[in-house]
Design a protein around this motif. Sequence first.
Motif, PDB file in Angstrom:
ATOM      1  N   THR A 109      29.877 -39.805 -71.694  1.00  0.00           N
ATOM      2  CA  THR A 109      29.754 -38.350 -71.731  1.00  0.00           C
ATOM      3  C   THR A 109      29.264 -37.972 -73.125  1.00  0.00           C
ATOM      4  O   THR A 109      29.279 -38.794 -74.045  1.00  0.00           O
ATOM      5  N   ALA A 110      28.864 -36.718 -73.273  1.00  0.00           N
ATOM      6  CA  ALA A 110      28.365 -36.266 -74.568  1.00  0.00           C
ATOM      7  C   ALA A 110      29.456 -36.409 -75.631  1.00  0.00           C
ATOM      8  O   ALA A 110      29.186 -36.856 -76.759  1.00  0.00           O
ATOM      9  N   ALA A 111      30.688 -36.072 -75.254  1.00  0.00           N
ATOM     10  CA  ALA A 111      31.786 -36.149 -76.236  1.00  0.00           C
ATOM     11  C   ALA A 111      32.037 -37.595 -76.661  1.00  0.00           C
ATOM     12  O   ALA A 111      32.226 -37.889 -77.851  1.00  0.00           O
ATOM     13  N   GLU A 112      31.986 -38.494 -75.688  1.00  0.00           N
ATOM     14  CA  GLU A 112      32.173 -39.914 -76.024  1.00  0.00           C
ATOM     15  C   GLU A 112      31.049 -40.408 -76.928  1.00  0.00           C
ATOM     16  O   GLU A 112      31.272 -41.172 -77.871  1.00  0.00           O
ATOM     17  N   ALA A 113      29.845 -39.959 -76.611  1.00  0.00           N
ATOM     18  CA  ALA A 113      28.692 -40.397 -77.392  1.00  0.00           C
ATOM     19  C   ALA A 113      28.824 -39.950 -78.846  1.00  0.00           C
ATOM     20  O   ALA A 113      28.540 -40.714 -79.778  1.00  0.00           O
ATOM     21  N   VAL A 114      29.261 -38.717 -79.039  1.00  0.00           N
ATOM     22  CA  VAL A 114      29.449 -38.202 -80.401  1.00  0.00           C
ATOM     23  C   VAL A 114      30.462 -39.067 -81.148  1.00  0.00           C
ATOM     24  O   VAL A 114      30.283 -39.409 -82.318  1.00  0.00           O
ATOM     25  N   LEU A 164      11.415 -32.199 -65.203  1.00  0.00           N
ATOM     26  CA  LEU A 164      12.445 -33.059 -65.771  1.00  0.00           C
ATOM     27  C   LEU A 164      13.792 -32.348 -65.738  1.00  0.00           C
ATOM     28  O   LEU A 164      13.868 -31.139 -65.923  1.00  0.00           O
ATOM     29  N   SER A 165      14.812 -33.132 -65.501  1.00  0.00           N
ATOM     30  CA  SER A 165      16.155 -32.569 -65.493  1.00  0.00           C
ATOM     31  C   SER A 165      16.484 -31.968 -66.860  1.00  0.00           C
ATOM     32  O   SER A 165      16.087 -32.494 -67.891  1.00  0.00           O
ATOM     33  N   LYS A 166      17.197 -30.851 -66.858  1.00  0.00           N
ATOM     34  CA  LYS A 166      17.576 -30.242 -68.142  1.00  0.00           C
ATOM     35  C   LYS A 166      18.838 -30.892 -68.689  1.00  0.00           C
ATOM     36  O   LYS A 166      19.231 -30.647 -69.829  1.00  0.00           O
ATOM     37  N   THR A 167      19.485 -31.670 -67.849  1.00  0.00           N
ATOM     38  CA  THR A 167      20.721 -32.340 -68.286  1.00  0.00           C
ATOM     39  C   THR A 167      20.471 -33.841 -68.379  1.00  0.00           C
ATOM     40  O   THR A 167      20.072 -34.469 -67.399  1.00  0.00           O
ATOM     41  N   PRO A 168      20.683 -34.394 -69.549  1.00  0.00           N
ATOM     42  CA  PRO A 168      20.383 -35.824 -69.695  1.00  0.00           C
ATOM     43  C   PRO A 168      21.519 -36.710 -69.201  1.00  0.00           C
ATOM     44  O   PRO A 168      22.673 -36.295 -69.156  1.00  0.00           O
ATOM     45  N   THR A 169      21.165 -37.936 -68.831  1.00  0.00           N
ATOM     46  CA  THR A 169      22.202 -38.950 -68.704  1.00  0.00           C
ATOM     47  C   THR A 169      22.267 -39.639 -70.072  1.00  0.00           C
ATOM     48  O   THR A 169      21.249 -39.813 -70.738  1.00  0.00           O
ATOM     49  N   ILE A 170      23.468 -39.977 -70.456  1.00  0.00           N
ATOM     50  CA  ILE A 170      23.657 -40.480 -71.828  1.00  0.00           C
ATOM     51  C   ILE A 170      24.140 -41.919 -71.791  1.00  0.00           C
ATOM     52  O   ILE A 170      25.029 -42.273 -71.014  1.00  0.00           O
TER      53      ILE A 170
END
Lengths: 370, 206
Positions: free
Chosen positions: A165-170, A189-195
Amino acid sequence: MTNPSETQPDISALIASLAPERLPDAHEVAVARERLDWRRAHTVAGSDSGASVTTQRPAAARSRTLFASVSTPWRVAGGGIAAALALTLLVAFTPQGGSAAAAFLAQFRSQQVSAVEITPQSQADIVRSMNALGNLGTVQVPGGGTAADPQAVARQAAAQSRTATAAEAVKVVGFDLATPDPARLPAGLSKTPTIKVSPGTQVRFTFDKAKAQAYYRSTGHPEVSLPDKFNGAALSVSIPSAALLSYGSGSASKDELIVAQAGELVVDVQGNVSLPEMRDFLLSLPGLPPTVVSQLKQIQNWNDTLPIPVPVDQVHWQSTTINGSQGLLLNDNSGVGSAAVWHANGHLYGVAGTLKADELKRVADSLAVR
Amino acid sequence: MNGDNHQRHGRGVLKTDGPTSPTVHDEPANGYVPRFDALFARFYPELFGLVYRVLGDRMETEDTLQEAFLKLAEAAELQSRPDAEVGAWLRRVGLNLAFNRVRSARRARERLQRVGRLEAGDDSSASGPARSVELDEQRAAVRRALADVPERQRECLLLRHSGYSYTEIAATLGIAVGSVGVLLARAEDAFRVHYRRLEGDHDQPI
């Protein structure tokens, strides 16, 4: 083949003229094979078909080609990661001006990027030279493991990557992630990325005189030996954690945009070896392409410039300002993809995708912490 | 003439013919992975040589081969067939994909834009720029002439003069071996006509 008459075109010769100058060598076939792995993993992940191909390669083998994207400049990165690492080592220990040469403990911290032009041949030569370096000592990776060569190290690092998730990535990368302005993203393109995140790692190479001796002897050069002071000297490369944001378009299209961000790459040297000695030694590794060595020597701020290998047979490049910092804009010759790489505020950024270079640059310029 | 013993040109890959020829790997216990790897290693360079003749661009050739081998990866049953069958299938798919690319208007435009740059880098031998330009023009003319030859004949011509045997051509095109000679003769006639016409156009003052 015979010609019925003098005036007949020699069809065989004419069609023979269309043949490639050379067929792919073993290295190129291996890169193509890896790229196929990546594409298969990617295609299967994005579609609901293809169940028959999902489990045919181990997960580690699929993820090791994380960066080997399709039809973009990243395509060469599979082999290029090792080359980049090799180049970084060479640059880090190729001091210009000599002011830093007195430092006993040297440190390289990437703060900017510079292109180093390579060809498939010179890339293969670099990888081969660096792999041969593995015969002169021991490569250590976290957990006490050892790896045979730099490519294996790169693969191991990539194999650690996972979805987050974005929080985990940070948390993993240690800084807030920048994202492109959604309005700048190409339509479709999707506006929400997969991380995905790839945790940082440290690779340590320790010279070992006895091992080197055995290697030289086995290769028929008993007269060559590693200088005594190299025995026990170490290179330590800290590869930063990285986050990859993928903006896909679903299974119907292969269009994709990837935003990568990582911290600094840090290289230390420890032991009884001075920088000039280390430089001389690394630059004298047999088989290193002189054109690459020469380009590395020309990099002014060698101690903080990360060399980015650019395969000039496939990619055009220009140095330009990207998102306010000096960077490189890379353009796939096929016109299918482009990429931007730059360093800013201690972070390394890369954007790549199936876009035209100017369009991709607008996306890169819009990158910001939101 | 049968042609199977005809000298081969430019494939650069050792190859045996027919369903009785040894296969690269048969691994029923371990199945897919080693078999696919072996097929990839065996046929990639060979197919590269063939598809490159159509596209004249290494990167486009690589992309086309990726598509072809992706299709093979998805065709699990096909992989268990003898090498000769897999090779024929790959050539058929590779050529179809390559000609599709040629037909694509966008690709054609891009190719035109970079033809000088890339072909010089890819193809030219070290014999000077004038020779290189001449060769590039000749290659372009050959490709244009080929494009005007009917599809089946064109593939036959390309395969034959890329060093493939009548047996392999027949397998690739899905026709009888006995029909290859006739198809080839027609293809060569058609090619000559179109190539001469292009040469004529080239010689005409503008």
